[in-house]
Scaffold this motif. Structure first.
Motif, PDB file in Angstrom:
ATOM      1  N   VAL A  80    -105.765  52.972  45.314  1.00  0.00           N
ATOM      2  CA  VAL A  80    -105.770  51.508  45.304  1.00  0.00           C
ATOM      3  C   VAL A  80    -105.717  51.057  43.850  1.00  0.00           C
ATOM      4  CG1 VAL A  80    -106.867  50.997  47.530  1.00  0.00           C
ATOM      5  CG2 VAL A  80    -108.299  51.527  45.566  1.00  0.00           C
ATOM      6  N   ALA A  81    -104.868  50.092  43.573  1.00  0.00           N
ATOM      7  CA  ALA A  81    -104.713  49.602  42.206  1.00  0.00           C
ATOM      8  C   ALA A  81    -104.471  48.103  42.260  1.00  0.00           C
ATOM      9  CB  ALA A  81    -103.550  50.307  41.519  1.00  0.00           C
ATOM     10  N   THR A  82    -105.125  47.390  41.348  1.00  0.00           N
ATOM     11  CA  THR A  82    -105.149  45.933  41.433  1.00  0.00           C
ATOM     12  C   THR A  82    -105.003  45.293  40.064  1.00  0.00           C
ATOM     13  OG1 THR A  82    -106.723  46.165  43.252  1.00  0.00           O
ATOM     14  CG2 THR A  82    -106.524  43.969  42.279  1.00  0.00           C
ATOM     15  N   LEU A 137    -103.367  41.274  31.030  1.00  0.00           N
ATOM     16  CA  LEU A 137    -103.742  41.484  32.424  1.00  0.00           C
ATOM     17  C   LEU A 137    -104.748  42.611  32.571  1.00  0.00           C
ATOM     18  CD1 LEU A 137    -100.915  43.273  34.353  1.00  0.00           C
ATOM     19  CD2 LEU A 137    -100.546  42.529  32.045  1.00  0.00           C
ATOM     20  N   SER A 138    -105.534  42.499  33.637  1.00  0.00           N
ATOM     21  CA  SER A 138    -106.513  43.530  33.952  1.00  0.00           C
ATOM     22  C   SER A 138    -105.875  44.528  34.907  1.00  0.00           C
ATOM     23  CB  SER A 138    -107.733  42.908  34.626  1.00  0.00           C
ATOM     24  OG  SER A 138    -107.346  42.325  35.854  1.00  0.00           O
ATOM     25  N   LEU A 139    -106.354  45.758  34.861  1.00  0.00           N
ATOM     26  CA  LEU A 139    -105.878  46.773  35.800  1.00  0.00           C
ATOM     27  C   LEU A 139    -107.087  47.557  36.302  1.00  0.00           C
ATOM     28  CD1 LEU A 139    -103.621  48.474  37.150  1.00  0.00           C
ATOM     29  CD2 LEU A 139    -103.563  49.854  35.066  1.00  0.00           C
ATOM     30  N   ASP A 140    -107.216  47.645  37.629  1.00  0.00           N
ATOM     31  CA  ASP A 140    -108.324  48.356  38.269  1.00  0.00           C
ATOM     32  C   ASP A 140    -107.702  49.425  39.156  1.00  0.00           C
ATOM     33  OD1 ASP A 140    -110.103  48.971  40.524  1.00  0.00           O
ATOM     34  OD2 ASP A 140    -111.392  47.348  39.823  1.00  0.00           O
ATOM     35  N   VAL A 141    -107.973  50.689  38.863  1.00  0.00           N
ATOM     36  CA  VAL A 141    -107.356  51.804  39.592  1.00  0.00           C
ATOM     37  C   VAL A 141    -108.457  52.685  40.178  1.00  0.00           C
ATOM     38  CG1 VAL A 141    -105.828  53.810  39.412  1.00  0.00           C
ATOM     39  CG2 VAL A 141    -105.400  51.799  37.999  1.00  0.00           C
ATOM     40  N   ARG A 142    -108.371  52.963  41.487  1.00  0.00           N
ATOM     41  CA  ARG A 142    -109.416  53.783  42.121  1.00  0.00           C
ATOM     42  C   ARG A 142    -108.825  54.845  43.039  1.00  0.00           C
ATOM     43  NH1 ARG A 142    -114.450  49.734  42.798  1.00  0.00           N
ATOM     44  NH2 ARG A 142    -113.666  48.118  41.416  1.00  0.00           N
ATOM     45  N   HIS A 143    -109.450  56.009  43.031  1.00  0.00           N
ATOM     46  CA  HIS A 143    -109.074  57.093  43.934  1.00  0.00           C
ATOM     47  C   HIS A 143    -110.268  58.023  44.073  1.00  0.00           C
ATOM     48  CE1 HIS A 143    -106.772  60.255  45.887  1.00  0.00           C
ATOM     49  NE2 HIS A 143    -105.744  59.430  45.956  1.00  0.00           N
ATOM     50  N   GLY A 196    -113.973  57.156  42.213  1.00  0.00           N
ATOM     51  CA  GLY A 196    -113.907  56.922  40.777  1.00  0.00           C
ATOM     52  C   GLY A 196    -113.007  55.735  40.479  1.00  0.00           C
ATOM     53  N   ALA A 197    -113.233  55.106  39.341  1.00  0.00           N
ATOM     54  CA  ALA A 197    -112.472  53.902  39.005  1.00  0.00           C
ATOM     55  C   ALA A 197    -112.165  53.870  37.520  1.00  0.00           C
ATOM     56  CB  ALA A 197    -113.265  52.658  39.392  1.00  0.00           C
ATOM     57  N   SER A 198    -111.029  53.270  37.185  1.00  0.00           N
ATOM     58  CA  SER A 198    -110.682  53.003  35.787  1.00  0.00           C
ATOM     59  C   SER A 198    -110.382  51.529  35.641  1.00  0.00           C
ATOM     60  CB  SER A 198    -109.437  53.784  35.377  1.00  0.00           C
ATOM     61  OG  SER A 198    -109.679  55.162  35.439  1.00  0.00           O
ATOM     62  N   HIS A 199    -110.969  50.918  34.631  1.00  0.00           N
ATOM     63  CA  HIS A 199    -110.663  49.523  34.307  1.00  0.00           C
ATOM     64  C   HIS A 199    -109.953  49.496  32.957  1.00  0.00           C
ATOM     65  CE1 HIS A 199    -114.205  47.964  36.955  1.00  0.00           C
ATOM     66  NE2 HIS A 199    -113.237  48.519  37.647  1.00  0.00           N
ATOM     67  N   CYS A 200    -108.770  48.882  32.938  1.00  0.00           N
ATOM     68  CA  CYS A 200    -107.993  48.809  31.704  1.00  0.00           C
ATOM     69  C   CYS A 200    -107.586  47.365  31.450  1.00  0.00           C
ATOM     70  CB  CYS A 200    -106.726  49.651  31.809  1.00  0.00           C
ATOM     71  SG  CYS A 200    -107.016  51.315  32.420  1.00  0.00           S
ATOM     72  N   GLN A 201    -107.225  47.104  30.205  1.00  0.00           N
ATOM     73  CA  GLN A 201    -106.663  45.795  29.876  1.00  0.00           C
ATOM     74  C   GLN A 201    -105.365  45.995  29.111  1.00  0.00           C
ATOM     75  OE1 GLN A 201    -109.148  42.308  28.737  1.00  0.00           O
ATOM     76  NE2 GLN A 201    -107.985  42.450  26.845  1.00  0.00           N
ATOM     77  N   LEU A 202    -104.321  45.311  29.568  1.00  0.00           N
ATOM     78  CA  LEU A 202    -103.009  45.444  28.938  1.00  0.00           C
ATOM     79  C   LEU A 202    -102.596  44.107  28.351  1.00  0.00           C
ATOM     80  CD1 LEU A 202    -103.020  47.369  31.588  1.00  0.00           C
ATOM     81  CD2 LEU A 202    -100.562  47.414  31.258  1.00  0.00           C
ATOM     82  N   THR A 203    -101.920  44.168  27.213  1.00  0.00           N
ATOM     83  CA  THR A 203    -101.333  42.945  26.658  1.00  0.00           C
ATOM     84  C   THR A 203     -99.864  43.195  26.349  1.00  0.00           C
ATOM     85  OG1 THR A 203    -103.454  42.296  25.712  1.00  0.00           O
ATOM     86  CG2 THR A 203    -101.502  41.218  24.831  1.00  0.00           C
TER      87      THR A 203
END
Ligand SMILES: [Zn+2]
Length: 412
Positions: free
Chosen positions: A266-268, A288-294, A218-225
């Protein structure tokens, strides 16, 4: 029921040559870039159509522009096994991601045809037209359409030139109006098999050509400012600054630390954009982008929670404002226990140690697994490199994959 070993090696060599041939079909002058529903994809379909026909398949395109080669069963009213992958690519892609799976499937049918073998089920080789989502920023469009789960809003997404997905699909020869009617029925299917390069280093590290996929993480894509205060790099003293870029950088390092200390996470942070982005200006804003998977959805949720509090703490300590936006997320999808077992047995029967591994990358198999029983076979790739022109696969490993697919077809 194995064919002669020489046949598999000959077919594997053909697969490699065809991957080279398709790699030359690009929408751009340099490198391989083949977005969905483009003239480049049309040219690829034309080539692949010829190869499907010479392997004994009848060929058509469905309403979503997916290319389908059908190999009939040995009886009427049989169900169908789909063997699929994709022919669209990322920008400046390697030549095996997606393409290898389509071409190994065609070669497996060619092997059946040469041995005059038909199964109790029909086989459809499906080349999905849009998996990577390069053109419209929406992944798995082809397999979502095939399984009847493409939502109408997706058709209204525009590409960079303002062409909607519906318009592009229509121009390609597909039919946006017919997507629902043209979708498959789960009852008609035996299941789904996908062969794909691993896109990671685990098989190479274990000196094995093939691996059976257990689950797609599974993955989550987020955007932070982070928002602070822009200022002159020469006049604002350090203690008075609210530097958004420094806050974002601190968060990027925190992401790395949290991922390193959480098993299998894994997080990028792959994108970081400071505004206004000048060498003599303190950044007032950084996105910034954030990609988190587990593989474990609860672990992923927990990690996201921890990352959120860390980002908030960093913002607070630096006097920055933080916005956090959840962009897209996918739950972990497990491959079918039956197909996993069949694939492990097939790998063993062909003479290799059967190992299972999770996929960190998303695949059409993840979409199909929610629709029918699905299995996935990974092929070792050199250095685990993917989404890059230096993607490489060994012809011996392709021959091994072909043998396993043939064995699987006999068993399943
Ligand atoms: Zn792929």
């Amino acid at each position: 029921m194995q064919g002669k070993p020489s046949m598999h090696h000959e077919l594997a060599a053909t697969v490699m040559a065809r991957c080279d041939e398709l790699a030359a079909i690009s929408a751009e002058r340099h490198g391989l870039t083949r977005p969905a529903y483009t003239p480049a994809l049309r040219a690829a379909h034309t080539l692949v159509t010829g190869w499907m026909r010479s392997a004994g398949m009848t060929v058509y395109e469905d309403a979503a522009g997916n290319l389908v080669g059908s190999y009939p069963a040995n009886r009427s009213a049989a169900r169908t096994l789909i063997i699929g992958s994709h022919l669209d690519t990322v920008r400046d892609a390697g030549r095996y991601d997606g393409t290898l799976g389509v071409l190994v499937a065609i070669a497996a049918i060619e092997a059946l045809q040469r041995q005059e073998l038909r199964m109790a089920y029909g086989i459809d080789v499906v080349a999905f037209a849009d998996e990577e989502g390069l053109r419209f920023g929406h992944s798995f469009t082809g397999s979502l359409a095939l399984t009847g789960r493409l939502t109408p809003e997706v058709l209204q997404i525009n590409d960079a030139d303002g062409v909607s997905l519906a318009e592009a699909l229509h121009a390609f020869g597909g039919d946006p109006e017919m997507l629902a009617q043209d979708a498959r029925r789960a009852d008609d299917l035996v299941g789904y098999l996908e062969i794909h390069i691993e896109q990671g280093p685990l098989l190479e590290a274990q000196d094995l050509p093939l691996g059976v996929v257990s689950a797609i993480a599974g993955a989550s894509h987020c955007q932070l400012t982070f928002s602070g205060t822009a200022g002159h790099a020469g006049t604002v003293p350090m203690e008075l600054r609210h530097d958004a870029l420094a806050g974002a950088a601190q968060f990027a390092l925190a992401v790395e630390t949290i991922a390193r200390t959480t098993p299998d996470l894994v997080a990028t942070v792959g994108e970081l954009t400071p505004h206004p982005g000048a060498s003599n200006v303190i950044a007032g804003q950084a996105t910034l982008s954030l990609d988190v998977r587990h593989q474990d959805d609860d672990m992923r949720a927990q990690a996201l929670h921890e990352l959120q509090s860390r980002a908030a703490a960093i913002a607070q300590s630096r006097g920055l404002h933080l916005t956090w936006e959840d962009r897209q997320q996918w739950a972990t999808v497990r491959m079918s226990p039956h197909f996993r077992e069949q694939l492990r047995q097939a790998v063993q029967a062909v003479g290799y140690t059967p190992i299972e591994l999770p996929s960190g990358a998303g695949h059409d198999a993840g979409i199909l697994a929610e629709f029918t029983q699905a299995g996935m076979l990974f092929v070792r790739c050199q250095g685990g490199i993917s989404h890059h022109p230096s993607e490489a696969v060994a012809v011996e490993d392709v021959a091994a994959a072909l043998k396993v697919v043939e064995q699987f077809l006999m068993q399943v």
